[in-house]
Design an enzyme around this catalytic site. Structure first.
Site, short mmCIF file in Angstrom:
data_model
loop_
_atom_site.label_atom_id
_atom_site.label_comp_id
_atom_site.label_asym_id
_atom_site.label_seq_id
_atom_site.Cartn_x
_atom_site.Cartn_y
_atom_site.Cartn_z
N HIS A 24 -0.55 8.04 -1.82
CA HIS A 24 -0.73 6.73 -2.89
C HIS A 24 -1.19 6.85 -4.35
O HIS A 24 -2.19 7.74 -4.49
CB HIS A 24 -1.97 5.98 -2.01
CG HIS A 24 -2.34 4.69 -2.93
ND1 HIS A 24 -2.50 3.20 -2.11
CD2 HIS A 24 -3.20 5.15 -3.59
CE1 HIS A 24 -3.31 2.85 -3.49
NE2 HIS A 24 -3.64 3.56 -4.68
N HIS B 273 4.90 2.87 -2.28
CA HIS B 273 4.79 1.78 -3.44
C HIS B 273 4.94 2.15 -5.12
O HIS B 273 4.66 1.65 -5.49
CB HIS B 273 3.36 0.29 -2.88
CG HIS B 273 1.86 1.37 -3.00
ND1 HIS B 273 1.88 2.53 -3.90
CD2 HIS B 273 1.18 1.75 -2.20
CE1 HIS B 273 0.98 3.00 -3.72
NE2 HIS B 273 0.46 2.27 -2.40
N ASP C 74 4.06 -2.71 2.73
CA ASP C 74 3.00 -2.35 2.24
C ASP C 74 2.26 -3.65 2.86
O ASP C 74 1.17 -4.36 2.73
CB ASP C 74 2.83 -2.05 0.78
CG ASP C 74 1.29 -1.32 0.14
OD1 ASP C 74 0.51 -1.41 1.87
OD2 ASP C 74 0.81 -1.93 -0.35
#
Length: 433
Positions: free
Chosen positions: A182, A235, A308
């Protein structure tokens, strides 16, 4: 159970298959692909007519949040996997930011047991990188890998210390797993609620600069390169991140990246109405970033698509924009959104889209499935590419109804989901039991 899926356009990128064929399933595995009607004629089989439809390996989502344990008001494994089945997914990888955090063998075993007892699709645990996802001390990565963790991530939080992340990459490599990062500089992103740019200025909301993501993407690439370990960027949302990954892959760094449907379908302008269902981390970016993501997918710089999926309660999302949690409930609308943004625009071929949701994620994390190879698990998704639906919350399976796509009319919907030879969704309806 024996199943015969007849007359569909069978696409299996893992084997270079794209043809009108039948798929015959027996005892939970793929028995034949081709003209299997003769073999099945003497048996009592369930026949699914797939004429005019796509028949593809079951979709795999390597990035979702099932919230259990500790967040059952937002989602449960039962509800989340029903949402997955309705979205055409036969397997999901669950992020560890639960309460308690999945940072031990006990956490992994709990998730596996609950998924076995209540899940509609396959659930693969992702273990935390650090204890409690605190970023300070490595979790018991070897123990988690030994009992079924398929990757490691502190998703929802970055790992702020470079020494800890470098060590984590080395340990993950030793146990044959991948770190999923992340990427967010916590100081640059601090108190931000949307992308920093024109619309954050107009709306008077504190912005999260693209650099907050890109700095950490660059760090992860350099660390992975220094130890010769693989890393996967969760992401990806900015043009700068795409360029960093492009350059790294050209140098031979083992880095992959994923793109989520909302970052392709929406930009930061969607925040204009202060609808908290548009609040997501990383935030919806500018149009140039969205176009860069599409170009990265087209070029093969980015090779995986993921949802996600981040469900929240209606009460949480009903707060003022600054105080609402980040997240979109995404499993049930992912495929038609990808179709809209990547197929209808000519960005990808259908085969490329299928690969990014099947064989590519399966290979990256070493998962079963992602193919219709004879003898492989009978995880199959049937897509009606002509079907049009307007997104509503009627029939919605996730407990989290925080989606900004209500009212959108989309084309191409999953109509049948088969997991291990068992039909779990047919004609857009979940099968009980």
């Amino acid at each position: 159970m024996e199943l015969l899926i007849k007359g569909g356009r069978v696409i299996d990128p893992a084997n270079g298959v794209d043809q009108i064929a039948d798929v015959y399933i027996e005892n939970g595995v793929i028995k034949a692909v081709g003209n299997s009607t003769g073999e099945a004629a003497s048996k009592q089989v369930q026949v699914i007519d797939a004429t005019g439809k796509l028949v593809i390996p079951g979709l795999i989502d390597i990035h979702c949040h099932l919230r259990e344990p500790g967040g059952e008001a937002k989602e449960t494994i039962a509800a989340g996997t029903r949402a997955a089945a309705r979205g055409g997914f036969t397997a999901v990888c669950a992020m560890p930011n639960t309460n308690p955090v999945c940072d031990s063998q006990t956490g992994v075993e709990f998730l596996k047991a609950r998924a076995q007892a209540t899940g509609s699709v396959r659930v693969y645990p992702i273990g935390a990188i650090t204890k409690g996802s605190s970023g300070q001390e490595l979790a018991e990565m070897a123990d988690m890998a030994a009992c079924g963790a398929v990757a490691f991530s502190d998703d929802g939080k970055p790992v702020p210390r470079s020494d800890i992340m470098r060590l984590a990459m080395s340990y993950a490599q030793m146990v044959g797993k991948v770190i999923i990062s992340h990427c967010e500089d916590p100081e640059l992103a601090k108190d931000g609620v949307m992308h920093e740019g024109y619309w954050s200025t107009v709306l008077g909301l504190r912005g999260i600069p693209a650099a907050a993501e890109e700095i950490m993407v660059a760090r992860e690439i350099l660390l992975a390169e220094s130890v010769g370990a693989p890393v996967h960027i969760a992401h990806v949302s900015t043009a700068g991140s795409v360029e960093l990954i492009r350059q790294a892959r050209q140098r031979g760094v083992d880095v992959t990246g994923e793109v989520c449907p909302h970052h392709l379908a929406l930009t930061d302008r969607a925040v204009e109405g202060f609808d908290t269902s548009t609040k997501v981390n990383p935030p919806l970016r500018a149009d140039k970033d969205r176009e860069a993501l599409k170009q990265g997918l087209k070029e093969g710089v980015l090779t995986i698509l993921a949802t996600d999926h981040a469900p929240h309660t209606a009460e949480e999302k009903a707060r003022e924009y600054n105080y609402a949690p980040f997240g979109i409930s995404g499993l049930e609308t992912a495929w038609p959104l990808y179709w809209k943004e990547l197929i209808e625009t000519g960005c990808l071929t259908v085969n490329e889209l299928v690969a990014m949701l099947t064989v590519n994620p399966a290979r990256r994390l070493g998962l079963a499935g992602g193919t219709l190879t004879v003898g492989s698990p009978a995880d199959v998704t049937v897509i009606d590419t002509e079907r049009k639906e307007t997104v509503t919350l009627e029939g919605w399976q996730s407990k989290g109804r925080n989606t900004p796509f209500v009212g959108w009319t989309l084309q191409s919907w999953p109509v049948t989901t088969i997991v291990g030879g068992r039909v779990v969704m047919i004609d857009r309806q979940l099968v009980q039991g």
